[in-house]
Motif scaffolding. Structure first.
Motif, short mmCIF file in Angstrom:
data_model
loop_
_atom_site.label_atom_id
_atom_site.label_comp_id
_atom_site.label_asym_id
_atom_site.label_seq_id
_atom_site.Cartn_x
_atom_site.Cartn_y
_atom_site.Cartn_z
N THR A 421 125.40 -30.23 -0.99
CA THR A 421 124.66 -31.59 -0.38
C THR A 421 124.95 -32.78 -0.95
OG1 THR A 421 122.71 -30.06 0.23
CG2 THR A 421 122.52 -32.39 0.24
N GLU A 422 125.01 -32.80 -2.21
CA GLU A 422 125.41 -33.89 -3.03
C GLU A 422 126.76 -34.35 -2.69
OE1 GLU A 422 125.35 -36.14 -7.68
OE2 GLU A 422 124.51 -33.99 -7.17
N ASP A 425 127.51 -35.96 0.49
CA ASP A 425 126.86 -37.22 0.90
C ASP A 425 128.11 -38.21 0.12
OD1 ASP A 425 124.68 -36.44 2.09
OD2 ASP A 425 123.52 -36.42 0.07
#
Length: 478
Positions: A421-422, A425
């Motif tokens: 997820t990080e 992003d």
């Protein structure tokens, strides 16, 4: 010399120079694919992975001009062989590295070996073959080298998923064990009898030190290192001005408006490429769940397009002038990078990854050969080798600075690559930055490079798949 390509000696020369230069070409493309596995195995954070890439690029960019000069002075075969042995021993140390610190130091040593062997392989061919066979020999060298670079990510992925990431480095040892004896037995020695004067060792050291300090400042976010790097850069410029024509990068060569403009375009273009290929290999594995082999294979269309289209692109640049391909090419690359924004979790290769890679590959194919031809045409024939070396070093320096800067600019945490997820992003924040850099390069080319430009001089290497720098051209050899 008058060696013919059809002779046994001629074939051995092509074989060993392809093998030697192929080691460095493979290394520049396969390591990115191995980064997630290196990080997991050695407990490395994102800064360690940045240095794993940048330590190699730093010493290679800083010393590649000096490496070419050493070959001209002390013997091209001798320096080439030393470079191959050095590169292999450093590769062995990389493969045995017990922690990230040792790996980074070994990668820096690898770059020194690369700076010794990379300029020498094509120079050996130019100096050895009869003039009637030289173009065909260079064509074989660049064609086989291009194939090696094109399949590099695939080979790297296969090794990482199979015997492990350490074999990405161990592979260089048997290649060197074949290359060195063949070179010593079959490749004649040559040197430039007109080479004289002092080597600009201080210039090389200052250039590499300034780059190292700025790179450290960007990765560690240490302002003092950035200030020190700028001061060392000012010192470097002062030393080069005082040494004049004896400098590693003589200021007089930058009096050519086109040469200076093309190098600015090079900084933008290869900065974007360096950042993209560093992050894309991680994105495909960390976020999209690809294996190392699948990630390496996913990038094949880009390099295959360059291999198949680079010669035709050079011919097109001759007909249209450099302004058009140097404007359109970066814009196509920017579009390809923006298409990568569609690549997230469970990305489909056919609908998400492949279109981006095809557009990116088309853009790289459009611009690389005309960029190199314009660099060679912007200076007198006698300075073509110097101009090519400066342009190659500028491209590598731009790539390492981009790899250093992008994680900080996108707010990437030290362990971002451990979280899909990080990392996803930050990847989505990075791609517009890379695309923007390409748009700036296209704007510079459109605004500054006017037609008619000097008649294009095509590089000796007509086939090129390297994504970290344009092809080197040693200039005329006696």
């Amino acid at each position: 010399m008058d060696i013919r390509l059809a002779s046994g000696t001629g074939r051995w020369i092509v074989f060993t120079t392809v093998l030697g230069s192929g080691m460095a070409l493979l290394d520049s493309t396969v390591v990115n694919v191995a980064l997630p596995h290196i990080g997991e195995d050695l407990g490395a954070d994102i800064a360690d992975l940045q240095w794993t890439v940048n330590a190699y690029m730093l010493t290679l960019a800083g010393l590649i001009l000096l490496g070419g000069s050493l070959g001209d002075r002390y013997g091209r075969r001798r320096v080439f062989v030393i470079g191959v042995v050095w590169f292999a021993l450093a590769s062995l140390l990389c493969g045995l590295a017990p922690n990230a610190g040792i790996l980074i130091a070994a990668r820096a040593l690898q770059g020194i070996g690369g700076a010794l062997l990379t300029p020498g392989s094509l120079a050996l061919i130019q100096a050895s073959f009869h003039e009637d066979d030289r173009a065909k020999a260079v064509g074989l060298w660049s064609g086989f080298g291009g194939v090696g670079a094109a399949v590099g990510p695939f080979v790297g992925g296969w090794l990482v998923d199979g015997p492990g990431w350490r074999w990405v480095f161990f592979l260089n040892v048997p290649l060197a064990l074949v290359c060195v004896p063949v070179a010593l037995r079959h490749v004649p020695e040559s040197r430039d009898e007109a080479a004289h004067g002092r080597f600009d060792v201080l210039g090389a050291v200052l250039g590499a030190a300034g780059l190292a300090l700025v790179t450290y400042a960007l990765i560690a976010q240490a302002w003092w290192a950035g200030v020190a790097g700028v001061l060392v850069g000012v010192w470097f410029v002062g030393v080069e001005r005082r040494r004049g024509e004896g400098a590693m990068a003589p200021p007089s060569v930058f009096r050519s408006r086109i040469f200076t403009a093309v190098n600015l375009v090079t900084l933008c273009v290869y900065g974007a490429f360096g950042g993209f290929f560093f992050l894309a290999a991680l994105q495909l594995q960390v976020v999209s769940g690809y294996s190392a082999l699948a990630a390496g294979t996913a990038m094949l269309p880009t390099t295959v397009l360059m291999l198949l289209g680079s010669a035709k692109s050079g011919e097109l640049g001759e007909r249209t002038g450099p302004r058009l391909p140097l404007t359109v090419g970066p814009l196509l690359c920017a579009a390809g990078m923006l298409l990568m924004l569609r690549v997230g979790e469970d990305a489909s290769y056919l609908t998400d990854v492949l279109p981006a890679m095809l557009v990116l590959g088309l853009g790289m194919t459009t611009l690389v050969a005309p960029l190199t031809a314009t660099v060679l045409a912007s200076v007198p024939v006698a300075r073509a080798g110097l101009a090519s070396g400066i342009n190659n070093a500028a491209a590598r320096a731009a790539g390492l600075l981009a790899v250093a800067a992008l994680p900080a600019l996108t707010g990437m945490s030290p362990d971002a690559y451990r979280s899909a997820t990080e990392f996803g992003d930050t990847f989505r924040r990075a791609m517009p930055l890379c695309a923007g850099l390409l748009v700036v390069g296209a704007g510079l080319a459109f605004a500054v490079i006017r037609s008619p430009a000097p008649p294009a001089r095509q590089p000796e290497s007509r086939y090129h798949c390297g994504v970290t720098a344009p092809p080197l051209d040693p200039g005329e050899q006696g």
